[in-house]
Design a protein around this motif. Structure first.
Motif, PDB file in Angstrom:
ATOM      1  N   GLY A 157     -19.355  32.201  23.282  1.00 45.13           N
ATOM      2  CA  GLY A 157     -18.317  31.454  22.572  1.00 45.13           C
ATOM      3  C   GLY A 157     -17.232  32.350  22.008  1.00 45.13           C
ATOM      4  O   GLY A 157     -16.616  31.995  20.999  1.00 45.13           O
ATOM      5  N   PHE A 158     -16.982  33.482  22.659  1.00 40.30           N
ATOM      6  CA  PHE A 158     -16.001  34.444  22.131  1.00 40.30           C
ATOM      7  C   PHE A 158     -14.635  33.802  21.959  1.00 40.30           C
ATOM      8  O   PHE A 158     -13.958  33.997  20.957  1.00 40.30           O
ATOM      9  N   TRP A 159     -14.207  33.018  22.957  1.00 43.47           N
ATOM     10  CA  TRP A 159     -12.946  32.281  22.829  1.00 43.47           C
ATOM     11  C   TRP A 159     -13.244  30.954  22.130  1.00 43.47           C
ATOM     12  O   TRP A 159     -13.334  29.892  22.750  1.00 43.47           O
ATOM     13  N   TYR A 160     -13.395  31.031  20.832  1.00 43.25           N
ATOM     14  CA  TYR A 160     -13.947  29.916  20.056  1.00 43.25           C
ATOM     15  C   TYR A 160     -12.971  28.765  19.875  1.00 43.25           C
ATOM     16  O   TYR A 160     -13.343  27.704  19.350  1.00 43.25           O
ATOM     17  N   ARG A 217     -11.746  27.238  22.290  1.00 46.17           N
ATOM     18  CA  ARG A 217     -11.886  26.478  23.539  1.00 46.17           C
ATOM     19  C   ARG A 217     -13.144  25.624  23.458  1.00 46.17           C
ATOM     20  O   ARG A 217     -14.248  26.136  23.297  1.00 46.17           O
ATOM     21  N   ASP A 218     -12.988  24.320  23.582  1.00 54.37           N
ATOM     22  CA  ASP A 218     -14.117  23.408  23.415  1.00 54.37           C
ATOM     23  C   ASP A 218     -15.252  23.712  24.388  1.00 54.37           C
ATOM     24  O   ASP A 218     -16.434  23.653  24.023  1.00 54.37           O
ATOM     25  N   SER A 219     -14.909  24.037  25.635  1.00 55.33           N
ATOM     26  CA  SER A 219     -15.951  24.287  26.629  1.00 55.33           C
ATOM     27  C   SER A 219     -16.766  25.528  26.291  1.00 55.33           C
ATOM     28  O   SER A 219     -17.964  25.600  26.585  1.00 55.33           O
ATOM     29  N   ALA A 220     -16.139  26.534  25.671  1.00 52.81           N
ATOM     30  CA  ALA A 220     -16.872  27.743  25.273  1.00 52.81           C
ATOM     31  C   ALA A 220     -17.840  27.436  24.138  1.00 52.81           C
ATOM     32  O   ALA A 220     -18.975  27.934  24.117  1.00 52.81           O
ATOM     33  N   ILE A 221     -17.409  26.626  23.201  1.00 51.83           N
ATOM     34  CA  ILE A 221     -18.298  26.251  22.090  1.00 51.83           C
ATOM     35  C   ILE A 221     -19.467  25.410  22.602  1.00 51.83           C
ATOM     36  O   ILE A 221     -20.619  25.589  22.185  1.00 51.83           O
ATOM     37  N   TYR A 222     -19.184  24.515  23.541  1.00 55.15           N
ATOM     38  CA  TYR A 222     -20.257  23.727  24.154  1.00 55.15           C
ATOM     39  C   TYR A 222     -21.250  24.642  24.856  1.00 55.15           C
ATOM     40  O   TYR A 222     -22.472  24.469  24.741  1.00 55.15           O
ATOM     41  N   ALA A 223     -20.729  25.640  25.580  1.00 53.19           N
ATOM     42  CA  ALA A 223     -21.602  26.531  26.348  1.00 53.19           C
ATOM     43  C   ALA A 223     -22.468  27.387  25.442  1.00 53.19           C
ATOM     44  O   ALA A 223     -23.660  27.581  25.712  1.00 53.19           O
ATOM     45  N   ASN A 224     -21.900  27.916  24.355  1.00 51.19           N
ATOM     46  CA  ASN A 224     -22.736  28.788  23.515  1.00 51.19           C
ATOM     47  C   ASN A 224     -23.750  27.990  22.709  1.00 51.19           C
ATOM     48  O   ASN A 224     -24.875  28.456  22.482  1.00 51.19           O
ATOM     49  N   LEU A 225     -23.412  26.775  22.329  1.00 50.74           N
ATOM     50  CA  LEU A 225     -24.406  25.922  21.667  1.00 50.74           C
ATOM     51  C   LEU A 225     -25.528  25.547  22.633  1.00 50.74           C
ATOM     52  O   LEU A 225     -26.707  25.518  22.261  1.00 50.74           O
ATOM     53  N   LYS A 226     -25.155  25.283  23.872  1.00 50.49           N
ATOM     54  CA  LYS A 226     -26.150  24.949  24.887  1.00 50.49           C
ATOM     55  C   LYS A 226     -27.100  26.116  25.107  1.00 50.49           C
ATOM     56  O   LYS A 226     -28.329  25.940  25.149  1.00 50.49           O
ATOM     57  N   ALA A 227     -26.543  27.321  25.233  1.00 53.47           N
ATOM     58  CA  ALA A 227     -27.382  28.509  25.409  1.00 53.47           C
ATOM     59  C   ALA A 227     -28.295  28.708  24.214  1.00 53.47           C
ATOM     60  O   ALA A 227     -29.490  29.014  24.359  1.00 53.47           O
ATOM     61  N   PHE A 228     -27.772  28.524  23.029  1.00 50.97           N
ATOM     62  CA  PHE A 228     -28.550  28.739  21.811  1.00 50.97           C
ATOM     63  C   PHE A 228     -29.692  27.733  21.712  1.00 50.97           C
ATOM     64  O   PHE A 228     -30.840  28.098  21.429  1.00 50.97           O
ATOM     65  N   GLU A 252     -18.430  30.805  30.560  1.00 52.68           N
ATOM     66  CA  GLU A 252     -17.291  30.546  29.692  1.00 52.68           C
ATOM     67  C   GLU A 252     -16.905  31.779  28.884  1.00 52.68           C
ATOM     68  O   GLU A 252     -15.798  31.866  28.366  1.00 52.68           O
ATOM     69  N   GLY A 253     -17.819  32.729  28.754  1.00 47.51           N
ATOM     70  CA  GLY A 253     -17.489  33.986  28.092  1.00 47.51           C
ATOM     71  C   GLY A 253     -16.667  34.871  29.010  1.00 47.51           C
ATOM     72  O   GLY A 253     -16.596  34.658  30.222  1.00 47.51           O
TER      73      GLY A 253
END
Length: 689
Positions: free
Chosen positions: A154-157, A159-170, A251-252
Motif C-alpha cells: 500500500g505504498f501509494w496509499y 490509490r484505492d486499489s493499493a489500499i484494497y490490496a494491502n488489506l487483502k494481504a494483511f 499494486e506495490g
C-alpha cells in the motif's frame, strides 16, 4: 563471530531508522546510501558467516532473555548453520540488488526516503526470521515481514486499489498466522519449550502421542502440530487457498514486487517447513497434505498465468506456481531440493521482476503486454537478461532453474506419501504450462510487430491487473486506476521505447550471472555432498526420495546432458514452440481458441472464482453476521430489552402502583391491615413447621 551475526542482522535496521526517521534532514542521496550501505554490510557479513560455517563453525545460543514464564524462557537467539547462512546470503544479495535498482526506478517519487526505509526494514525482519533459534523469535520475524509487506503493497496509499490490496494481504495472512500460532501453542503446551533444539530432540518421543480436539476422537499430536504450522506457511508462501493476496500485491512498486516474490516473504514458509523437518518427518499425513497442496498450487496457478496481460502479473503467477514446486519438494521430504530451488528461483525471479520494471520504464509505465512488441532492438540489455531469466525459469538444461526443478519432479516421482502420484503428474504438466506462459510474455514483449505508439487497448481494472502508476516518474497517483484515465500511460504516437539507465540495468546483469551458473556450481555439495547434514532431517527408510536422487546423480554436466532426452525437456520445448506459433506465426489463432473455450477462459480470467467466493462467503458472511448481531443483539436485545424494555417495565409497574396512590386515608389503612394480616399468616405457617 557474535559481532558479525549482530552486524548481519541489524545493519539494515540502522539504515531503515536513518532513512525513515531522519530522511527529511538527510535528503534523498544520503538516505539511499544509508540503506544501501546497511544492506551491503549485511551481505558481506553474511558471506563471512557462510565461509565460517563451511569451515565447520556453527552457533546456537541465546543473546537476550526477554522473559521467563513458568519456567519457559522467552529469548532472542541465533541458530547459525548452513541453512541459515544460505538464506542470509540469498536474502541480502537480492535485497542489495533491489536497493540499487530502486535508485533509478523510484527516482522522482515523493516517498523516496520512506520507500528505502521500508525495504531496509523488510530485510531486517527477514534476517531475524531466518536467524532465529526459537519459535518466539521466528514468530516475531514472521509477523514483522507481514507488517512491512502491508506498508509496501500500500505504498501509494492515495490509490484505492493499493489500499484494497494491502488489506487483502494483511487479512489473508492473518488467517494463515492463526494456524501458525496454534501450532506454536501446541509445541509450547506439549514440549514445554520454544527452543528448536529442545523441541527437535523431544519430537521422536512424542511421535505416538495423541490429543483430543473435539469429541472422543484422538488425533496425532505431531500431525496436528505440523498441519497448523504449515497453514502458516500456506499464508506466507501463498499456497491454495491462501494464495489470493499475492497477485494483488502487484499494486506495490516493482522493486518490492521483486523483493517479496523472490527472496523474502514468500520464501519464509518454505524455509520454516525445512527448518521443522525433524517434526514433519514423523507424520506422513502432514507430508501428504503438504505435497497435495503444493501440487495443486504448482499446476492450477500456472494455468492462470496464461490469460494475464499485465506483465507483472504474469511473473506473479509464475511465482505462485514455483512456490508450489518448492512445496511439492517439502512434501516429498526433499527439503534440501526445496531450499535449492528457493535459492535459484530467488535469482531468476528477481531478474524477471526487475526486467519487467525496466520494460515498464521504457514503455512510459504501460504494463499491458498487448501494447508492446519488438522491444528487443530498443532495450537490448533488458531483452537479453529477460531471456536468461525466462530460460532459467522454464528449466533449460545447464541453467540454474533446470537443476532444481528437475530434482523436484524426480523427488515427487520417488515419494511415497499420499498424493505423491498426483504431485508428479502436476509438476510434469506444469513444465509445459510454465514454458508456454513465460514465452508468451517474452514473444509479445520483445518480438513480433510493434504495437506501441498508437491507440492502446484500455487498461484493465486495477484489481485485475491495471497499469502501475508512474513509478519513478515524479508523482504519486492521485486516484484509483478506475478514475485516472486522463493521466497518460504508455508511449505517445511516434515515441519509441528506450533502454533503462545503468542503475537499473546493472542489477539485471548481476542477477543474470547466478541465474546462469549457480545451479551447476552448487548442486553437488548442496544436495548430495552433506551440505545440510545435521541441519535437515530425512528418515530415508520411510521417505526415500533423496536417496533415489543421489543414486541417479552422476555430476552436474552429466545431468545437464541427460536433460536433453527427458520428458520435462520435450514438454518445455512444446510449450515454447506453442507460444511461438500462437503469438508470432499465427497471432489470430488465440482469439479463436478463446472463443471456442469461452467457459474455460472465463474461469481462468476470474481466477477460479476464489475472490468471488471469499467476497460472498467470508466477507458477505461477516456482513450478514454483523447485521444479525446488530438487529438481534444491539437493536432487539440491548436496545429493545435491556434499555427500552427496562423503561417499559418501570412504566408498567408505575402504572399499577399509581392505582393505589389515591390520597384517601382509608385506602392506606386497608392496605396496612391487609399487609399485617399477610405477615401474621406467614408467621403462623412458619411456627407450624
Amino acid at each position: 563471530m557474535k559481532t558479525i551475526y549482530l552486524v548481519a542482522a541489524f545493519a539494515p535496521l540502522v539504515g531503515a531508522i536513518l532513512a525513515g526517521l531522519f530522511g527529511r534532514f538527510l535528503g534523498r542521496r544520503l538516505s539511499h546510501w544509508a540503506c544501501i550501505l546497511g544492506v551491503a554490510v549485511s551481505f558481506f557479513a553474511s558471506v563471512a558467516v557462510l565461509r565460517d560455517v563451511l569451515a565447520g563453525n556453527t552457533f546456537n545460543g541465546p543473546l537476550y532473555t526477554w522473559a521467563v514464564l513458568g519456567g519457559v524462557r522467552m529469548e532472542v537467539g541465533f541458530l547459525i548453520d548452513t541453512l541459515t547462512a544460505t538464506m542470509m546470503c540469498v536474502v541480502t544479495f537480492v535485497s542489495l540488488m533491489v536497493h540499487v535498482y530502486t535508485i533509478g526506478y523510484m527516482a522522482d517519487d515523493p516517498g523516496y526516503q520512506r520507500f528505502f526505509a521500508y525495504i531496509s526494514l523488510f530485510t531486517f525482519a527477514m534476517m531475524m526470521l531466518v536467524m532465529a533459534n526459537n519459535f518466539l523469535q521466528l514468530f516475531f520475524g514472521w509477523e514483522a515481514v507481514g507488517l512491512v509487506s502491508y506498508l509496501l503493497i500500500g505504498f501509494w496509499y492515495t490509490r484505492d486499489s493499493a489500499i484494497y490490496a494491502n488489506l487483502k494481504a494483511f487479512l489473508v495472512n492473518r488467517v494463515g498466522d492463526f494456524g501458525f500460532l496454534l501450532g506454536i501453542g501446541l509445541v509450547l503446551a506439549h514440549f514445554g519449550s520454544l527452543d528448536y533444539a529442545t523441541v527437535f530432540k523431544a519430537a521422536p518421543g512424542l511421535a505416538g502421542s495423541t490429543i483430543s480436539i473435539w469429541g472422543a476422537a484422538e488425533w496425532s499430536l505431531l500431525t496436528v502440530t505440523c498441519i497448523c504450522l504449515f497453514i502458516g506457511a500456506m499464508g506466507k508462501s501463498a499456497q491454495v487457498p491462501l494464495h489470493v493476496w499475492l497477485p494483488d500485491s502487484m499494486e506495490g512498486p516493482t522493486p518490492i514486487s521483486a523483493l517479496i516474490h523472490a527472496a523474502t516473504m514468500v520464501t519464509a514458509g518454505i524455509f520454516m517447513v525445512s527448518r521443522m523437518s525433524p517434526l514433519f518427518e514423523l507424520s506422513d499425513t502432514a507430508l501428504g497434505f503438504v505435497i497435495t497442496i503444493g501440487a495443486i498450487t504448482a499446476l492450477f496457478m500456472g494455468f492462470l498465468g496464461i490469460v494475464q496481460n499485465d506483465i507483472k502479473r504474469v511473473v506473479a503467477y509464475s511465482t505462485l506456481s514455483q512456490l508450489g514446486y518448492m512445496t511439492v519438494a517439502l512434501g516429498a521430504s526433499a527439503y534440501s531440493v526445496a531450499i535449492f530451488h528457493l535459492m535459484t528461483h530467488a535469482f531468476f525471479k528477481a531478474l524477471l521482476f526487475l526486467a519487467a520494471g525496466s520494460v515498464i520504464i521504457g514503455m512510459h509505465h504501460d504494463q499491458d503486454i498487448r501494447n508492446m512488441g519488438g522491444l528487443r532492438k530498443y532495450m537490448p540489455v533488458t531483452w537479453i537478461t529477460s531471456l536468461i531469466g525466462s530460460l532459467a525459469l522454464i528449466g533449460t538444461p545447464f541453467l540454474s532453474g533446470f537443476y532444481s526443478k528437475e530434482n523436484i519432479i524426480e523427488a515427487a516421482k520417488h515419494a511415497t506419501v499420499p498424493g505423491a502420484g498426483f504431485a508428479y503428474w502436476a509438476t510434469l504438466i506444469g513444465v509445459f504450462v510454465t514454458a508456454f506462459y513465460s514465452f508468451r510474455m517474452y514473444f509479445l514483449v520483445f518480438h513480433g510487430a510493434e504495437r506501441f505508439g498508437h491507440a492502446h487497448a484500455p487498461h484493465p481494472p486495477a484489481s485485475a491487473g491495471g497499469a502501475e502508476v508512474r513509478a519513478g516518474s515524479g508523482h504519486e497517483p492521485e486516484h484509483d486506476d478506475h478514475h485516472d484515465h486522463d493521466e497518460h500511460h504508455g508511449l505517445a504516437p511516434g515515441q519509441k521505447p528506450h533502454e533503462s539507465p545503468s542503475v537499473v540495468t546493472a542489477p539485471l546483469i548481476l542477477l543474470s550471472i547466478p541465474s546462469l551458473v549457480i545451479g551447476m556450481l552448487v548442486i553437488q555439495p548442496m544436495l548430495f555432498g552433506g551440505y545440510f547434514d545435521g541441519v535437515i532431517t530425512v528418515l530415508a527408510d520411510r521417505h526415500p526420495a533423496m536417496r533415489e536422487l543421489a543414486e541417479e546423480f552422476h555430476g552436474a554436466i552429466a545431468m545437464g546432458l541427460h536433460g536433453f532426452v527427458t520428458l520435462p525437456f520435450w514438454l518445455m520445448v512444446a510449450g515454447v514452440a506453442s507460444a511461438y506459433y500462437l503469438y508470432l506465426v499465427n497471432p489470430a489463432l488465440p482469439a479463436r481458441i478463446r472463443g471456442a473455450f469461452s467457459g474455460v477462459h472465463r474461469l481462468l480470467e476470474n481466477k477460479y472464482y476464489f475472490d468471488r467466493f471469499n467476497e460472498i462467503f467470508f466477507a458477505g458472511g461477516a456482513r450478514a453476521l454483523g447485521r444479525g448481531l446488530w438487529n438481534g443483539g444491539d437493536r432487539a436485545l440491548i436496545d429493545g430489552v435491556a434499555v427500552n424494555g427496562s423503561a417499559r417495565l418501570v412504566g408498567w409497574v408505575a402504572g399499577i402502583v399509581r392505582q393505589v396512590q389515591t390520597g384517601y386515608v382509608y385506602h392506606y389503612a386497608i392496605t396496612m391491615i391487609l399487609g399485617v394480616a399477610f405477615l401474621l399468616g406467614w408467621f403462623l405457617l412458619l411456627i407450624r413447621r
